[in-house]
Write a protein that holds these residues in place. Structure first.
Motif, PDB file in Angstrom:
ATOM      1  N   LEU A  40       0.818  -1.212   0.000  1.00 29.96           N
ATOM      2  CA  LEU A  40       0.000   0.000   0.000  1.00 29.96           C
ATOM      3  C   LEU A  40       0.855   1.268   0.000  1.00 29.96           C
ATOM      4  CD1 LEU A  40      -2.791  -1.185   2.438  1.00 29.96           C
ATOM      5  CD2 LEU A  40      -2.971  -0.872  -0.049  1.00 29.96           C
ATOM      6  N   THR A  41       2.001   1.222   0.667  1.00 30.81           N
ATOM      7  CA  THR A  41       2.926   2.364   0.635  1.00 30.81           C
ATOM      8  C   THR A  41       3.441   2.579  -0.775  1.00 30.81           C
ATOM      9  OG1 THR A  41       3.565   1.990   2.927  1.00 30.81           O
ATOM     10  CG2 THR A  41       5.065   3.304   1.583  1.00 30.81           C
ATOM     11  N   LYS A  42       3.819   1.502  -1.433  1.00 32.81           N
ATOM     12  CA  LYS A  42       4.292   1.598  -2.819  1.00 32.81           C
ATOM     13  C   LYS A  42       3.208   2.190  -3.706  1.00 32.81           C
ATOM     14  CE  LYS A  42       5.853  -1.176  -6.747  1.00 32.81           C
ATOM     15  NZ  LYS A  42       4.869  -0.654  -7.678  1.00 32.81           N
ATOM     16  N   GLU A  46       3.157   5.975  -5.707  1.00 30.88           N
ATOM     17  CA  GLU A  46       3.089   6.055  -7.168  1.00 30.88           C
ATOM     18  C   GLU A  46       2.341   7.314  -7.612  1.00 30.88           C
ATOM     19  OE1 GLU A  46       1.414   2.340  -8.419  1.00 30.88           O
ATOM     20  OE2 GLU A  46       3.311   1.274  -8.175  1.00 30.88           O
ATOM     21  N   ASN A  47       1.587   7.899  -6.695  1.00 30.44           N
ATOM     22  CA  ASN A  47       0.908   9.167  -6.956  1.00 30.44           C
ATOM     23  C   ASN A  47       1.956  10.271  -6.845  1.00 30.44           C
ATOM     24  OD1 ASN A  47      -0.351  11.734  -6.264  1.00 30.44           O
ATOM     25  ND2 ASN A  47      -2.264  10.581  -6.107  1.00 30.44           N
ATOM     26  N   LYS A  48       2.234  10.944  -7.967  1.00 32.79           N
ATOM     27  CA  LYS A  48       3.320  11.933  -8.013  1.00 32.79           C
ATOM     28  C   LYS A  48       3.116  13.075  -7.023  1.00 32.79           C
ATOM     29  CE  LYS A  48       5.681   9.901 -11.195  1.00 32.79           C
ATOM     30  NZ  LYS A  48       6.901   9.209 -10.841  1.00 32.79           N
ATOM     31  N   VAL A  54       5.849  13.950   0.242  1.00 35.38           N
ATOM     32  CA  VAL A  54       6.645  13.117   1.152  1.00 35.38           C
ATOM     33  C   VAL A  54       8.126  13.445   0.992  1.00 35.38           C
ATOM     34  CG1 VAL A  54       7.363  10.741   1.662  1.00 35.38           C
ATOM     35  CG2 VAL A  54       4.952  11.254   1.297  1.00 35.38           C
ATOM     36  N   GLN A  55       8.576  13.614  -0.236  1.00 33.72           N
ATOM     37  CA  GLN A  55       9.983  13.929  -0.479  1.00 33.72           C
ATOM     38  C   GLN A  55      10.365  15.301   0.073  1.00 33.72           C
ATOM     39  OE1 GLN A  55      10.137  13.288  -4.740  1.00 33.72           O
ATOM     40  NE2 GLN A  55      11.203  11.330  -4.459  1.00 33.72           N
ATOM     41  N   GLU A  56       9.437  16.236   0.040  1.00 33.89           N
ATOM     42  CA  GLU A  56       9.707  17.558   0.607  1.00 33.89           C
ATOM     43  C   GLU A  56       9.830  17.506   2.125  1.00 33.89           C
ATOM     44  OE1 GLU A  56       6.555  20.115  -0.673  1.00 33.89           O
ATOM     45  OE2 GLU A  56       7.147  20.001  -2.782  1.00 33.89           O
TER      46      GLU A  56
END
Length: 64
Positions: A40-42, A46-48, A54-56
């Motif tokens: 489910l995390t993967k 996958e939603n950009k 999350v990356q920010e």
């Protein structure tokens, strides 16, 4: 040799029954297991748009 085939079929059937029960139990109790957490995390990442947020916010994500 026929006995081994019979035992294998019975074990396979028992595993299938158990897995179906386990999956139904998780769903009925609104629960997930570790494999579901990873999957489910993967799917979520996958939603950009979500991935960018999350990356920010996080440099690293640890899955234990």
């Amino acid at each position: 040799m026929a006995i081994l085939g019979f035992v294998f079929i019975n074990i396979s059937y028992a595993v299938k029954l158990f897995f179906n029960y386990y999956e139904r139990f998780l769903k009925e109790n609104n629960a997930i297991d570790f494999a579901d957490i990873l999957y489910l995390t993967k799917k979520l990442l996958e939603n950009k748009e979500i991935l960018n947020k999350v990356q920010e916010r996080y440099k690293y994500i640890m899955v234990d």
